[in-house]
Design a protein around this motif. Structure first.
Motif, PDB file in Angstrom:
ATOM      1  N   GLU A 192       0.852  -1.193   0.000  1.00  0.00           N
ATOM      2  CA  GLU A 192       0.000   0.000   0.000  1.00  0.00           C
ATOM      3  C   GLU A 192       0.888   1.243   0.000  1.00  0.00           C
ATOM      4  OE1 GLU A 192      -3.230  -0.136  -0.236  1.00  0.00           O
ATOM      5  OE2 GLU A 192      -3.356  -2.314  -0.061  1.00  0.00           O
ATOM      6  N   PHE A 193       0.598   2.181  -0.916  1.00  0.00           N
ATOM      7  CA  PHE A 193       1.427   3.370  -1.093  1.00  0.00           C
ATOM      8  C   PHE A 193       0.668   4.615  -0.645  1.00  0.00           C
ATOM      9  CE2 PHE A 193       2.552   7.041  -3.731  1.00  0.00           C
ATOM     10  CZ  PHE A 193       3.906   7.152  -3.453  1.00  0.00           C
ATOM     11  N   TYR A 194       1.355   5.467   0.141  1.00  0.00           N
ATOM     12  CA  TYR A 194       0.753   6.703   0.630  1.00  0.00           C
ATOM     13  C   TYR A 194       1.771   7.832   0.513  1.00  0.00           C
ATOM     14  CZ  TYR A 194      -2.568   3.485   2.768  1.00  0.00           C
ATOM     15  OH  TYR A 194      -3.482   2.486   2.977  1.00  0.00           O
ATOM     16  N   CYS A 195       1.319   8.991   0.028  1.00  0.00           N
ATOM     17  CA  CYS A 195       2.204  10.147  -0.088  1.00  0.00           C
ATOM     18  C   CYS A 195       1.427  11.419   0.257  1.00  0.00           C
ATOM     19  CB  CYS A 195       2.768  10.254  -1.504  1.00  0.00           C
ATOM     20  SG  CYS A 195       3.975  11.589  -1.719  1.00  0.00           S
ATOM     21  N   PHE A 196       2.079  12.321   0.999  1.00  0.00           N
ATOM     22  CA  PHE A 196       1.409  13.528   1.496  1.00  0.00           C
ATOM     23  C   PHE A 196       2.235  14.760   1.174  1.00  0.00           C
ATOM     24  CE2 PHE A 196       0.098  16.522   4.852  1.00  0.00           C
ATOM     25  CZ  PHE A 196      -1.285  16.437   4.730  1.00  0.00           C
ATOM     26  N   ASP A 197       1.555  15.809   0.689  1.00  0.00           N
ATOM     27  CA  ASP A 197       2.160  17.102   0.373  1.00  0.00           C
ATOM     28  C   ASP A 197       2.048  18.004   1.599  1.00  0.00           C
ATOM     29  OD1 ASP A 197       2.296  19.895  -0.367  1.00  0.00           O
ATOM     30  OD2 ASP A 197       2.076  19.317  -2.454  1.00  0.00           O
ATOM     31  N   GLU A 202      -2.182  17.943   1.448  1.00  0.00           N
ATOM     32  CA  GLU A 202      -2.971  17.097   0.549  1.00  0.00           C
ATOM     33  C   GLU A 202      -2.384  15.696   0.449  1.00  0.00           C
ATOM     34  OE1 GLU A 202      -4.246  16.914  -4.194  1.00  0.00           O
ATOM     35  OE2 GLU A 202      -3.117  18.635  -3.408  1.00  0.00           O
ATOM     36  N   ASP A 203      -3.243  14.700   0.576  1.00  0.00           N
ATOM     37  CA  ASP A 203      -2.850  13.317   0.304  1.00  0.00           C
ATOM     38  C   ASP A 203      -2.836  13.144  -1.214  1.00  0.00           C
ATOM     39  OD1 ASP A 203      -2.749  10.557  -0.158  1.00  0.00           O
ATOM     40  OD2 ASP A 203      -3.852  10.095   1.672  1.00  0.00           O
ATOM     41  N   ILE A 204      -1.651  12.919  -1.782  1.00  0.00           N
ATOM     42  CA  ILE A 204      -1.527  12.829  -3.237  1.00  0.00           C
ATOM     43  C   ILE A 204      -1.276  11.389  -3.702  1.00  0.00           C
ATOM     44  CG2 ILE A 204      -0.782  15.218  -3.506  1.00  0.00           C
ATOM     45  CD1 ILE A 204       2.101  14.204  -3.760  1.00  0.00           C
ATOM     46  N   SER A 205      -1.575  10.434  -2.848  1.00  0.00           N
ATOM     47  CA  SER A 205      -1.349   9.028  -3.179  1.00  0.00           C
ATOM     48  C   SER A 205      -2.071   8.624  -4.457  1.00  0.00           C
ATOM     49  CB  SER A 205      -1.816   8.132  -2.028  1.00  0.00           C
ATOM     50  OG  SER A 205      -1.350   8.595  -0.789  1.00  0.00           O
TER      51      SER A 205
END
Length: 218
Positions: A192-197, A202-205
């Motif tokens: 599971e991939f998660y990325c946050f700005d 903002e969650d940009i996943s």
């Protein structure tokens, strides 16, 4: 609630807190507020003026520590009897470069073939101390080899463990989305991939996984 859903909730809470910390708790900016505002006592430190013009340092360490804070809080508030270990040795053996190419890590069978245990940033254990989830953290947008190494570990450890890759960026644009989408191409379907700005909160996943540009998202 499944263990996967619990960890997803902790990740969401981590993103909520780290965004508040980034905007209110940076060394030297004098913009601190009451602890109750962010629910974390960690701050983003700054580089020396001599080297980086007092720029705020953003690293995976802030992300990891806030995740642990939120993990402990979740366990306490929801009676989840789980535990964690850090820099946890992998069960499999790996080689992370071949003839100087760090973009081609791979698993090997045994140390006799040149492999060695790697480290997982954080491992979550159940009340029997069995591994139930592996979590790798990243910050900003490092080289492809840094992603490939982590995805190799996450993809090849025993399948009884859930795997998560959690990262933050300072800010993003279409080039960031394109770059990160290319770099997560080897993550495998199970991770599971998660990325946050941090700047935009903002969650940009989904943008990265689906390859959505900023203009398309409007």
């Amino acid at each position: 609630m499944t263990d996967k859903e619990r960890i997803e909730k902790i990740i969401k809470d981590t993103f909520d807190v780290i965004q508040k910390v980034y905007h209110t708790q940076r060394e030297g900016d004098g913009n601190h507020k009451d602890f109750c505002e962010s629910q974390s006592r960690i701050i983003f430190p700054k580089y020396s003026e001599q080297y980086r013009d007092s720029e705020t340092r953003i690293s995976e360490q802030e992300l990891r520590f806030i995740f642990v804070e939120q993990f402990n809080k979740y366990c306490e508030n929801n009676s989840w009897n789980a535990y964690y270990s850090v820099e946890t040795p992998t069960e499999e053996k790996y080689i992370f470069s071949k003839k100087g190419d760090k973009n081609c890590p791979y698993k090997v069978d045994g140390e006799e073939n040149g492999g060695q245990s790697a480290m997982i940033d954080l491992c979550i254990h159940d009340d029997k101390f069995e591994r139930i989830a592996l979590v790798e953290f990243k910050a900003l947008n490092p080289k492809k080899s840094a992603f490939a190494k982590d995805f190799c570990k996450l993809s090849n450890e025993p399948k009884s463990t859930a795997t998560f890759f959690v990262m933050i960026v300072k800010s993003h644009d279409d080039d960031t989305i394109k770059s990160l989408r290319e770099k997560i191409g080897t993550k495998g379907d199970e991770t599971e991939f998660y990325c946050f700005d941090l700047e935009k909160g903002e969650d940009i996943s989904k943008k990265i996984i689906d390859g959505i540009s900023s203009s398309e998202n409007k």
